[in-house]
Design a protein around this motif. Structure first.
Motif, PDB file in Angstrom:
ATOM      1  N   ILE A  50      11.500  -8.082  35.713  1.00  9.34           N
ATOM      2  CA  ILE A  50      12.871  -7.934  36.195  1.00  9.34           C
ATOM      3  C   ILE A  50      13.850  -7.665  35.060  1.00  9.34           C
ATOM      4  O   ILE A  50      14.961  -7.157  35.281  1.00  9.34           O
ATOM      5  N   ASN A  51      13.458  -7.974  33.827  1.00  7.65           N
ATOM      6  CA  ASN A  51      14.329  -7.748  32.672  1.00  7.65           C
ATOM      7  C   ASN A  51      14.077  -6.399  31.997  1.00  7.65           C
ATOM      8  O   ASN A  51      14.774  -6.054  31.048  1.00  7.65           O
ATOM      9  N   GLU A  52      13.108  -5.646  32.491  1.00  8.27           N
ATOM     10  CA  GLU A  52      12.837  -4.328  31.932  1.00  8.27           C
ATOM     11  C   GLU A  52      13.958  -3.369  32.293  1.00  8.27           C
ATOM     12  O   GLU A  52      14.535  -3.448  33.384  1.00  8.27           O
ATOM     13  N   GLU A  53      14.269  -2.445  31.396  1.00  6.92           N
ATOM     14  CA  GLU A  53      15.401  -1.544  31.605  1.00  6.92           C
ATOM     15  C   GLU A  53      15.186  -0.604  32.791  1.00  6.92           C
ATOM     16  O   GLU A  53      16.078  -0.435  33.632  1.00  6.92           O
ATOM     17  N   THR A  54      14.021   0.017  32.873  1.00  9.30           N
ATOM     18  CA  THR A  54      13.717   0.925  33.987  1.00  9.30           C
ATOM     19  C   THR A  54      12.346   0.583  34.570  1.00  9.30           C
ATOM     20  O   THR A  54      11.371   1.305  34.352  1.00  9.30           O
ATOM     21  N   PRO A  55      12.234  -0.507  35.323  1.00  5.50           N
ATOM     22  CA  PRO A  55      10.945  -0.899  35.877  1.00  5.50           C
ATOM     23  C   PRO A  55      10.496   0.029  37.008  1.00  5.50           C
ATOM     24  O   PRO A  55      11.311   0.679  37.669  1.00  5.50           O
ATOM     25  N   VAL A  56       9.196   0.084  37.223  1.00  6.08           N
ATOM     26  CA  VAL A  56       8.637   0.843  38.334  1.00  6.08           C
ATOM     27  C   VAL A  56       8.560  -0.091  39.538  1.00  6.08           C
ATOM     28  O   VAL A  56       7.799  -1.062  39.537  1.00  6.08           O
ATOM     29  N   ILE A  57       9.366   0.194  40.554  1.00  6.85           N
ATOM     30  CA  ILE A  57       9.461  -0.684  41.715  1.00  6.85           C
ATOM     31  C   ILE A  57       8.879   0.021  42.933  1.00  6.85           C
ATOM     32  O   ILE A  57       9.290   1.140  43.271  1.00  6.85           O
ATOM     33  N   GLN A  58       7.943  -0.628  43.580  1.00 10.50           N
ATOM     34  CA  GLN A  58       7.331  -0.105  44.796  1.00 10.50           C
ATOM     35  C   GLN A  58       7.623  -1.063  45.949  1.00 10.50           C
ATOM     36  O   GLN A  58       7.310  -2.250  45.872  1.00 10.50           O
ATOM     37  N   VAL A  59       8.228  -0.552  47.006  1.00 10.14           N
ATOM     38  CA  VAL A  59       8.525  -1.368  48.186  1.00 10.14           C
ATOM     39  C   VAL A  59       7.282  -1.406  49.075  1.00 10.14           C
ATOM     40  O   VAL A  59       6.800  -0.363  49.537  1.00 10.14           O
ATOM     41  N   LEU A  60       6.771  -2.612  49.302  1.00 14.02           N
ATOM     42  CA  LEU A  60       5.559  -2.793  50.094  1.00 14.02           C
ATOM     43  C   LEU A  60       5.852  -3.115  51.552  1.00 14.02           C
ATOM     44  O   LEU A  60       5.071  -2.773  52.435  1.00 14.02           O
ATOM     45  N   HIS A  61       6.993  -3.767  51.799  1.00  8.75           N
ATOM     46  CA  HIS A  61       7.354  -4.114  53.183  1.00  8.75           C
ATOM     47  C   HIS A  61       8.834  -4.484  53.224  1.00  8.75           C
ATOM     48  O   HIS A  61       9.369  -5.065  52.282  1.00  8.75           O
ATOM     49  N   GLU A  62       9.483  -4.125  54.319  1.00  8.94           N
ATOM     50  CA  GLU A  62      10.881  -4.506  54.511  1.00  8.94           C
ATOM     51  C   GLU A  62      11.134  -4.782  55.975  1.00  8.94           C
ATOM     52  O   GLU A  62      10.490  -4.203  56.860  1.00  8.94           O
TER      53      GLU A  62
END
Length: 232
Positions: A50-62
């Motif tokens: 969460i502190n990374e500048e540009t993390p790779v985020i994948q949404v698994l469920h919403e």
């Protein structure tokens, strides 16, 4: 596409026009909840820093929200995030100059009308706090003074710190170019003041020279009472 921005109480995840705060993290996923307590909608993503500048985020469920999108609030949060990042990217740059750079950049990208920034006076404190997170603390005694890396250079990354002696309590600043110009000056003016000197030093000392019919500052120094008394 999900992204992270700064919030008053930590990082905020933005996805699909809604804001989420971190709820919990397991070995295989991070769980998020809608920022509005009355909503209760949730989001599940992959594990990332969460502190990374540009993390790779994948949404698994919403899940479904009980309210309209938070577009107006998200636009405001993103504007604040950009202002903070502008300060952190170069903590040596004056805050007003960082603010003006963000304003120019937004207008060049055509987003100035859609995402209006607040007035500078209303975000000055916020930007100062952001800068304090990356600026080294002010030392209380000369023995703790350390001027290294970018802090020892000019904005153009030229050498600026000429000499630092913590035993005598003196720090001298000038570039190679200004020293060369000072050597060609026939008239030199020396002055010092105690009023505007930063701690832990006691005197702000300057050397000016008359160069091409103009009096210009070439050398600045920070002195303590120890070295001042030695030369009296």
């Amino acid at each position: 596409m999900a992204s992270l921005i700064d919030g008053k109480r930590g990082k905020i995840l933005v996805h699909g026009g809604f804001r989420y705060h971190k709820n919990k993290e397991t070995a295989i996923a991070i769980y998020w909840r809608c920022w509005r307590k009355a909503c209760g909608a949730s989001l599940k993503t992959n594990v990332f820093d969460i502190n990374e500048e540009t993390p790779v985020i994948q949404v698994l469920h919403e899940s479904h929200h009980l309210h309209v999108e938070d577009e107006e609030k998200i636009l405001k949060d993103r504007a604040m995030h950009r202002l903070k990042e502008a300060v952190r990217e170069d903590a040596t740059r004056p805050i007003k100059r960082a603010f003006d750079a963000v304003v120019r950049g937004r207008h060049q990208q055509g987003g100035g009308d859609r995402e209006p920034l607040p007035e500078f006076h209303s975000v000055r404190t916020l930007m100062q706090r952001a800068r304090s997170t990356v600026v080294p603390p002010i030392p209380q005694v000369c023995a703790d003074v350390r001027i290294e890396g970018e802090w020892a250079n000019t904005w153009l990354q030229e050498r600026f710190l000429l000499h630092l002696d913590n035993d005598w309590g003196v720090a001298v600043f000038a570039t190679d170019e200004t020293m060369q110009r000072l050597q060609r000056c026939h008239d030199v003016y020396i002055d010092g003041t105690f009023r505007t000197c930063p701690s832990p030093y006691t005197q702000f000392f300057t050397i000016h020279g008359k160069y091409k019919q103009r009096v210009l500052p070439f050398v600045t120094a920070l002195l303590t009472g120890k070295i001042i008394g030695h030369y009296r």
